[in-house]
Design an enzyme around this catalytic site. Structure first.
Site, PDB file in Angstrom:
ATOM      1  CB  CYS A 198      11.552  65.541  79.110  1.00 55.97           C
ATOM      2  SG  CYS A 198      10.242  66.555  78.348  1.00 55.97           S
ATOM      3  CG  HIS A 210      12.561  70.252  79.063  1.00 60.57           C
ATOM      4  ND1 HIS A 210      12.693  68.993  78.520  1.00 60.57           N
ATOM      5  CD2 HIS A 210      13.700  70.479  79.773  1.00 60.57           C
ATOM      6  CE1 HIS A 210      13.871  68.487  78.868  1.00 60.57           C
ATOM      7  NE2 HIS A 210      14.483  69.366  79.639  1.00 60.57           N
ATOM      8  CG  HIS A 252      16.525  68.349  82.597  1.00 59.32           C
ATOM      9  ND1 HIS A 252      16.718  68.943  81.375  1.00 59.32           N
ATOM     10  CD2 HIS A 252      17.494  68.873  83.406  1.00 59.32           C
ATOM     11  CE1 HIS A 252      17.743  69.785  81.435  1.00 59.32           C
ATOM     12  NE2 HIS A 252      18.234  69.756  82.651  1.00 59.32           N
TER      13      HIS A 252
END
Length: 265
Positions: free
Chosen positions: A154, A30, A42
């Site tokens: 992401c 991530h 994010h």
């Protein structure tokens, strides 16, 4: 940056750093942008906004969402996740118990290829830290479109914040190096199969597969791709549906040229 790891201590982070933490047993990471004051912006799976592939690979979507703790974070508990999927959280919540790594820019081709796993570095040049933070905070308020595990994830978000580059060809994959790695490995294995008709040398087939994999990663890196265009955050007036843009030719009193056609929802 180390050859084997991009692990860093949080004490050396600077606003504008692209950071990441591995999820799901190192299958997927991530990514986000550290904007200072222990805050990370994010791109996550907004409620019902993700676009799947219809395959078993959709399990990767589970890695993109914020991991919820049974104990409410005193810093982040008041924040509401918006539908557009761009959110902010404290560094601890972003890491979700994982290890902190920093994504590297302007690496040499040799170092890029030495990193066998994609999603850790790029040949592309980063813009100034101030510009990166501006893009991240702007998109926090305006969104980054519909989450897609292969075209608008992401890592794509963080790379855009760092470079301002977006892929113009909506048919191809996005900027994400880890998505390229996930696809590139099986593709390289498939492309090496025809060699079995002319040789039984397993070393030769393995070398070919590795070569195809490295070549695909190199050619697909955001710093090498020809199908990218620089777009400032203020020009993203319509949310990107899949992370793609189209380039159209223009003509008329302004003398012609190229213009951006942004998909609208």
């Amino acid at each position: 940056m180390g050859l084997l790891s991009n692990r860093v201590n949080r004490g050396i982070l600077k606003p504008g750093d692209h950071i990441y933490s591995w999820r799901t047993a190192y299958v997927y990471a991530h990514h986000g942008i550290y904007v200072g004051d222990d805050e990370v912006v994010h791109f996550t799976r907004g409620r019902g906004q993700e676009v799947g592939t219809g395959t078993v690979l959709d399990v990767l979507l589970l890695s993109s969402g914020p991991i919820r703790s049974q104990i409410a974070c005193p810093v982040c508990s008041h924040r509401v996740e918006e539908d557009h999927g761009v959110t902010s959280s404290c560094l601890n919540c972003f890491l979700a118990g994982g290890i902190l790594y920093r994504f590297e820019y302007s690496v040499s081709p040799a170092l890029f290829l030495a990193k066998a796993r994609g999603g850790t570095c790029t040949l592309a040049v980063s813009d100034s830290n101030e510009t990166v933070v501006h893009r991240a905070t702007y998109l926090l308020n305006n969104g980054f479109g519909c989450y897609n595990v292969f075209k608008n994830n992401c890592e794509d978000f963080a790379i855009y914040c760092k470079t301002g580059l977006l892929v113009t060809n909506q048919v191809t994959m996005g900027q994400s190096g880890q998505a390229i790695s996930i696809i590139g490995g099986p593709l390289a294995a498939v492309l090496s199969i025809p060699l079995r008709a002319v040789t039984t040398n397993m070393y030769g087939m393995a070398a070919t597969a590795v070569g195809v994999y490295c070549a695909s990663r190199y050619a697909a890196d955001i710093g090498m791709r020809p199908d990218v265009v620089k777009v400032e955050a203020e020009d993203l007036t319509a949310r990107l549906a899949t992370g793609g843009l189209q380039i159209v030719e223009t003509s008329g009193v302004l003398g012609g040229g190229t213009a951006l056609a942004l998909p609208v929802r």
